[in-house]
Write a protein that holds these residues in place. Structure first.
Motif, mmCIF file in Angstrom:
data_model
loop_
_atom_site.group_PDB
_atom_site.id
_atom_site.type_symbol
_atom_site.label_atom_id
_atom_site.label_comp_id
_atom_site.label_asym_id
_atom_site.label_seq_id
_atom_site.Cartn_x
_atom_site.Cartn_y
_atom_site.Cartn_z
ATOM 1 N N VAL A 37 0.838 -1.208 0.000
ATOM 2 C CA VAL A 37 0.000 0.000 0.000
ATOM 3 C C VAL A 37 0.869 1.252 0.000
ATOM 4 C CG1 VAL A 37 -1.599 1.368 1.399
ATOM 5 C CG2 VAL A 37 -2.058 -1.057 0.991
ATOM 6 N N LYS A 38 1.936 1.248 0.800
ATOM 7 C CA LYS A 38 2.843 2.398 0.822
ATOM 8 C C LYS A 38 3.409 2.648 -0.575
ATOM 9 C CE LYS A 38 5.721 3.333 4.060
ATOM 10 N NZ LYS A 38 6.833 3.266 5.036
ATOM 11 N N GLY A 39 3.763 1.566 -1.264
ATOM 12 C CA GLY A 39 4.314 1.705 -2.609
ATOM 13 C C GLY A 39 3.323 2.324 -3.576
ATOM 14 N N PHE A 40 2.058 1.918 -3.482
ATOM 15 C CA PHE A 40 1.038 2.461 -4.389
ATOM 16 C C PHE A 40 0.758 3.940 -4.101
ATOM 17 C CE2 PHE A 40 0.155 -1.897 -5.578
ATOM 18 C CZ PHE A 40 -0.274 -1.773 -6.886
ATOM 19 N N LEU A 41 0.633 4.281 -2.847
ATOM 20 C CA LEU A 41 0.340 5.671 -2.503
ATOM 21 C C LEU A 41 1.493 6.592 -2.877
ATOM 22 C CD1 LEU A 41 -1.467 5.219 0.938
ATOM 23 C CD2 LEU A 41 -2.487 5.692 -1.292
ATOM 24 N N GLU A 42 2.719 6.132 -2.659
ATOM 25 C CA GLU A 42 3.873 6.953 -3.013
ATOM 26 C C GLU A 42 4.006 7.085 -4.532
ATOM 27 O OE1 GLU A 42 8.663 6.996 -2.041
ATOM 28 O OE2 GLU A 42 7.237 6.303 -0.512
ATOM 29 N N THR A 43 3.688 6.029 -5.253
ATOM 30 C CA THR A 43 3.739 6.093 -6.717
ATOM 31 C C THR A 43 2.717 7.085 -7.254
ATOM 32 O OG1 THR A 43 4.537 3.816 -6.898
ATOM 33 C CG2 THR A 43 3.448 4.739 -8.830
ATOM 34 N N ARG A 44 1.517 7.072 -6.688
ATOM 35 C CA ARG A 44 0.502 8.034 -7.137
ATOM 36 C C ARG A 44 0.957 9.471 -6.884
ATOM 37 N NH1 ARG A 44 -3.937 10.787 -4.780
ATOM 38 N NH2 ARG A 44 -5.547 11.265 -6.329
ATOM 39 N N ALA A 45 1.623 9.689 -5.755
ATOM 40 C CA ALA A 45 2.050 11.038 -5.406
ATOM 41 C C ALA A 45 3.158 11.547 -6.321
ATOM 42 C CB ALA A 45 2.517 11.066 -3.948
ATOM 43 N N ASP A 46 4.011 10.641 -6.811
ATOM 44 C CA ASP A 46 5.141 11.075 -7.640
ATOM 45 C C ASP A 46 5.516 9.985 -8.646
ATOM 46 O OD1 ASP A 46 7.374 12.244 -8.750
ATOM 47 O OD2 ASP A 46 8.420 12.605 -6.842
ATOM 48 N N PRO A 47 4.710 9.822 -9.694
ATOM 49 C CA PRO A 47 4.997 8.758 -10.678
ATOM 50 C C PRO A 47 6.336 8.953 -11.387
ATOM 51 C CG PRO A 47 3.189 10.150 -11.420
ATOM 52 C CD PRO A 47 3.459 10.521 -10.000
ATOM 53 N N GLU A 48 6.757 10.196 -11.579
ATOM 54 C CA GLU A 48 8.036 10.448 -12.253
ATOM 55 C C GLU A 48 9.196 9.853 -11.468
ATOM 56 O OE1 GLU A 48 5.744 12.727 -11.682
ATOM 57 O OE2 GLU A 48 5.157 13.511 -13.653
ATOM 58 N N ALA A 49 9.139 9.936 -10.154
ATOM 59 C CA ALA A 49 10.184 9.331 -9.326
ATOM 60 C C ALA A 49 10.018 7.815 -9.252
ATOM 61 C CB ALA A 49 10.150 9.932 -7.926
ATOM 62 N N ALA A 50 8.775 7.358 -9.171
ATOM 63 C CA ALA A 50 8.519 5.928 -9.005
ATOM 64 C C ALA A 50 8.963 5.113 -10.207
ATOM 65 C CB ALA A 50 7.035 5.698 -8.727
ATOM 66 N N VAL A 51 8.786 5.662 -11.407
ATOM 67 C CA VAL A 51 9.102 4.887 -12.605
ATOM 68 C C VAL A 51 10.583 4.568 -12.701
ATOM 69 C CG1 VAL A 51 9.555 6.763 -14.247
ATOM 70 C CG2 VAL A 51 8.446 4.646 -15.038
ATOM 71 N N LYS A 52 11.407 5.319 -12.026
ATOM 72 C CA LYS A 52 12.852 5.063 -12.063
ATOM 73 C C LYS A 52 13.199 3.700 -11.459
ATOM 74 C CE LYS A 52 14.069 9.977 -11.973
ATOM 75 N NZ LYS A 52 14.480 10.019 -13.396
ATOM 76 N N TYR A 53 12.353 3.203 -10.573
ATOM 77 C CA TYR A 53 12.593 1.882 -9.996
ATOM 78 C C TYR A 53 12.332 0.786 -11.021
ATOM 79 C CZ TYR A 53 12.975 4.393 -5.634
ATOM 80 O OH TYR A 53 13.397 5.268 -4.651
#
Length: 334
Positions: free
Chosen positions: A238-254
């Motif tokens: 859940v933490k991963g999903f909420l953080e991805t929604r907040a900043d997809p540009e940063a999340a996609v780097k993973y």
């Protein structure tokens, strides 16, 4: 004094890392693309480790591979299409693999065609060739889609194509349309040189199918023996999903860190499409991540039964176990 410090340290470890020795593996249903960002972010940022879990994650080749991986215990967790899971449970009644977290509240199942080849609406498929990988989650809904849209299936030629050549074949005009996940096939077609304005994306969810999509699965024996570990896995997820929604540009780097051939702009677009169209729907915004409406799930099983002969139709509660989900406040979308 040293002994006192050692005892204090041991107590802290016992309180904060009760699951520290719990090694688990996760089988994705596909390769690492943009929509997998929440899982990989949670992995690489240590959210699973913070919960005392030693997690490894592997790619897959479709739901029909991921489900038996988890059912057999080769993997403790996995991702798959819930509709394929429903059929698997019917065909394998002794393998009680269960869904515990809804990823795609609105499934990305789609028929993707080219307007220049005469495919813009469901009935346009008559007289055309449809490229469909046999294990594809979208193709698994074909019979229900045909019934819902009054398509004469005998007038549609189905060609079993491999996943790697699906979009290239459509780009080359060797098939007129394909089955696939909307965000993946749309973006892959653009990467193969098809102009965006020539692509027709026919979402099955907008054409008669009230189904759910991908879920996180758990092996039932593991869940029975390690309920706290399952709950911990979902908290971190859940933490991963909420953080991805907040900043997809940063999340996609993973995602890029785990896929050498992926291109960041492409995967970012794929991720943003999935977040907007499939994951954070109105239902999720109202009720929080991960859960399902059991009445809706029952209706979806009824719709599957329209074109699939159940031996022993599973009930919604047998397919989806909500008991491992975090509390609603923890799953709420800000």
């Amino acid at each position: 004094m040293k002994q006192i410090l050692s005892l204090a340290a041991a107590a802290m470890l016992a309180a904060g890392g009760a699951l520290a020795d719990t090694a688990v593996s996760f089988s994705n249903d596909w390769k690492w693309e943009g929509p997998a960002a929440p899982l990989l972010l949670a992995l690489d940022k240590g959210y699973y480790a913070d919960e005392g879990l030693d997690v490894t994650m592997d790619t897959g080749n479709g739901s029909l591979e991921a489900i038996p991986r988890v059912a057999s215990g080769t993997y403790q967790f996995g991702a798959s299409d819930i509709n394929s899971l429903i059929k698997f449970r019917d065909q394998n009644p002794d393998m009680k693999v269960t869904a515990i977290f809804m990823i795609y509240n609105k499934p990305p199942f789609a028929i993707v065609g080219r307007k220049s080849l005469g495919v813009s609406a469901p009935k346009d498929l008559e007289g055309k060739t449809l490229g469909a990988p046999a294990p594809d989650g979208a193709y698994a809904q074909w019979k229900a889609f045909v019934k819902a849209n009054g398509i004469d299936a005998e007038k549609v030629t189905i060609e079993n194509v491999g996943f790697p050549v699906r979009e290239p074949m459509l780009a080359q005009g060797k098939v007129d349309a394909i089955t696939g996940f909307s965000f993946s096939s749309f973006i892959n077609l653009k990467a193969n040189g098809v102009p965006e304005e020539d692509i027709s994306t026919i979402l099955m969810a907008d054409h008669g199918l009230d189904l759910y999509g991908n879920v996180i699965l758990v092996n039932p024996d593991f869940a029975a023996e390690n309920p706290d570990a399952v709950k911990a896995f979902l908290r971190a997820t859940v933490k991963g999903f909420l953080e991805t929604r907040a900043d997809p540009e940063a999340a996609v780097k993973y995602v890029i860190a785990h896929n050498d051939v992926a291109r960041e702009p492409v995967e970012l677009e794929r991720l943003q499409m999935a977040l907007a169209q499939n994951i954070f729907t109105e239902e999720v915004m109202a009720n929080g991540l991960g859960g399902v409406d059991m009445a809706r799930l029952e209706r979806s099983i009824d719709q599957i039964a329209d074109t699939y002969d159940f031996t022993a139709r599973p009930a919604a509660e047998e397919v989806f176990d909500a008991s491992f989900l975090p509390e609603p406040a923890e799953r709420a979308v800000p």
